[in-house]
Structures are given as C-alpha cells and as structure tokens.
Write a protein that holds these residues in place. Structure first.
Motif, PDB file in Angstrom:
ATOM      1  N   TRP A 115      43.317 -20.088  -8.038  1.00  0.00           N
ATOM      2  CA  TRP A 115      42.671 -19.747  -6.768  1.00  0.00           C
ATOM      3  C   TRP A 115      43.435 -18.633  -6.052  1.00  0.00           C
ATOM      4  O   TRP A 115      42.829 -17.740  -5.461  1.00  0.00           O
ATOM      5  CB  TRP A 115      42.605 -20.985  -5.878  1.00  0.00           C
ATOM      6  CG  TRP A 115      41.652 -22.037  -6.360  1.00  0.00           C
ATOM      7  CD1 TRP A 115      40.610 -21.874  -7.228  1.00  0.00           C
ATOM      8  CD2 TRP A 115      41.663 -23.424  -6.017  1.00  0.00           C
ATOM      9  NE1 TRP A 115      39.965 -23.069  -7.448  1.00  0.00           N
ATOM     10  CE2 TRP A 115      40.573 -24.037  -6.723  1.00  0.00           C
ATOM     11  CE3 TRP A 115      42.460 -24.223  -5.193  1.00  0.00           C
ATOM     12  CZ2 TRP A 115      40.293 -25.394  -6.612  1.00  0.00           C
ATOM     13  CZ3 TRP A 115      42.175 -25.573  -5.083  1.00  0.00           C
ATOM     14  CH2 TRP A 115      41.106 -26.156  -5.778  1.00  0.00           C
ATOM     15  N   GLY A 120      41.871 -15.030  -5.160  1.00  0.00           N
ATOM     16  CA  GLY A 120      41.878 -14.572  -3.767  1.00  0.00           C
ATOM     17  C   GLY A 120      42.552 -13.216  -3.622  1.00  0.00           C
ATOM     18  O   GLY A 120      42.056 -12.343  -2.898  1.00  0.00           O
ATOM     19  N   ALA A 161      40.251 -10.549  -4.957  1.00  0.00           N
ATOM     20  CA  ALA A 161      39.135 -10.317  -4.040  1.00  0.00           C
ATOM     21  C   ALA A 161      39.573  -9.477  -2.849  1.00  0.00           C
ATOM     22  O   ALA A 161      38.862  -8.553  -2.419  1.00  0.00           O
ATOM     23  CB  ALA A 161      38.564 -11.649  -3.566  1.00  0.00           C
ATOM     24  N   VAL A 162      40.754  -9.760  -2.312  1.00  0.00           N
ATOM     25  CA  VAL A 162      41.277  -8.971  -1.184  1.00  0.00           C
ATOM     26  C   VAL A 162      41.539  -7.533  -1.621  1.00  0.00           C
ATOM     27  O   VAL A 162      41.207  -6.573  -0.909  1.00  0.00           O
ATOM     28  CB  VAL A 162      42.568  -9.619  -0.637  1.00  0.00           C
ATOM     29  CG1 VAL A 162      43.244  -8.689   0.373  1.00  0.00           C
ATOM     30  CG2 VAL A 162      42.237 -10.962   0.020  1.00  0.00           C
TER      31      VAL A 162
END
Length: 260
Positions: free
Chosen positions: A32, A36, A39-40
């Motif tokens: 995860w 994350g 994605a950022v």
C-alpha cells in the motif's frame, strides 16, 4: 521461521492483524505504501505539463519515448507499443519501486513486540510469494488474453491443440505445459532473487556489520531494478509470441487489425 543466535529470518510474511476477516501482513502494508508513493509521484509529474518542459518533465518524457521506441521495435508497430505500454510500465515501476523501498531506514526497525519478538511493520514486498504469484497471474493472463484478442479463440488455441498430425499434437501439448509453467517461473524467479538478497544482507549485517552491508546494499539495489526489468521484458516478449500467427500462418496483418 528460523532463529539462530539472535539472527531472525522469516520465510512467510508476518501477520499484523485482520480487517473484516482479511489478514493484513507487513508485506501488504508495504505494498500500500509503494502504491501510494507511485500515485503521488504520478500526480505531481503529470498534473501540469508544459509546452517547454521542466528538467523533471523532460526526464520523464525522454524515458517515455525511450520505452515506447523499444516496445515498437519488439512489437512491430507504434500502435501496439502504445496499447501495451501501460501494462509493461506499471509492472516495471511497481516491482522496481517495491525493491527500492526495501532499503529505506525504517524497514525492519519499526514494529511492535509480540511474544518477545519484534514484528516489523514493513517488509520487502517481493519477499512474499503471494505477491509475486499475484504479479505472475496478472502477467500470464494478460499474455493469454492478448493472444486470444489478436488471433481469436480457435486460432490461438491451435497453437496448443493441433490435431493435424501426431507430432504437432505433441508439440502443442508441450507448448501448453510451457504456458502453464510461466506462473511458476515468473513468481519464483522474482521471489527467489529478492528473498535471497534479503537473507544475504541479514547474515552479513549480523556477522560483519561494519564491512560489507553498504556495498551489498548497492548491489542489491541494482539487482532489484534488473529484476523489475526482467519481469517486464519477459511479459513483453511473451505478448509478442502470443500475438504472432501460429505455425507460419499467412494472416499476419489480420491479428494486428483486431488489436488496433
């Protein structure tokens, strides 16, 4: 799980708890975190592209063009390269980022004690066979679906089930077994290389903490990126083989038209 003189090596990922009955392991938490972070990064890199690119934008555009050109050389057309680029790039970025995250200083040092042992909150993603097997399933299914979409169910199936002669039938069965074996080869190759590197680093850090860990970490960083590239390139090459016409068929252009 093995323990010797304070050296702790766990083959399976440690369970941290459950969420709605689903076990949550430290490799899943790390996964995860990696998703994350990617994605950022994608948000900040792609949110405001400029006609005159910044150095960061120019770097990513250069890498984008390089990978697309390479895929075009493999697949034969720009259209196919663009179609499969998201899959290949996602596989590479996820595996490479997961392997690079292994060397962050809080890996293995943050956690909680259970039964007198420290259960780390974060663990290298690809040292969990469940995750590498999931990646293998995604890759193999993508390969097979690409072949079916390009050639059709019956023509693609004729690569494996050809009843025109006993020899072709045997060769087709061998090809079919080879296709199934990719689940094992994909997953165990990645798992084995990354887990072996983690064990080596743990042993070296325990017995020679002031001599070898840093150069070995640099080497394992290189290995992690190489393994990501190997996984992505094998997926690309197998897609190329899947969409190729079986046994020298003369319908070479037809399957490209289906994909394009």
């Amino acid at each position: 799980m093995q323990e010797h003189a304070g050296l702790h090596i766990a083959l399976a990922a440690e369970r941290l708890g459950t969420l709605w009955g689903v076990p949550i392991t430290n490799t899943l938490v790390t996964q995860w975190l990696v998703m994350g972070a990617l994605a950022v990064l994608a948000f900040f890199v792609g949110r405001s592209p400029k006609l005159i690119p910044s150095p960061v934008q120019n770097f990513f555009e250069s890498m984008f063009d390089f990978v697309l050109d390479y895929m075009e050389n493999i697949l034969g057309t720009r259209e196919l390269a663009v179609r499969f680029f998201p899959l290949i790039a996602t596989i590479f970025l996820f595996i490479a980022a997961s392997n690079l995250f292994d060397f962050l200083p809080f890996f293995g040092s943050i956690g909680f004690f259970k039964g007198g042992e420290l259960i780390p909150l974060f663990r290298p993603v690809n040292t969990d066979l469940n995750i590498t097997l999931a990646l293998a399933i995604v890759a193999v299914i993508s390969i097979e679906v690409s072949g079916i979409v390009a050639l059709g169910v019956f023509r693609y199936g004729s690569k494996f089930f050809n009843f025109s002669s006993p020899l072709k039938f045997v060769v087709g069965l061998i090809e079919f077994v080879s296709e199934l074996s990719r689940f094992i080869s994909f997953s165990f190759r990645l798992f084995g290389n990354i887990f072996a590197g983690e064990v080596l680093l743990a042993v070296v850090a325990y017995f020679m903490p002031y001599v070898l860990p840093v150069p070995l970490m640099a080497f394992e960083t290189f290995v992690g990126v190489v393994q990501a590239g190997v996984f992505a390139m094998l997926t690309l090459f197998f897609i190329k083989l899947a969409i190729a016409e079986p046994h020298g068929s003369a319908h070479g252009k037809e399957h490209r038209a289906v994909l394009e």
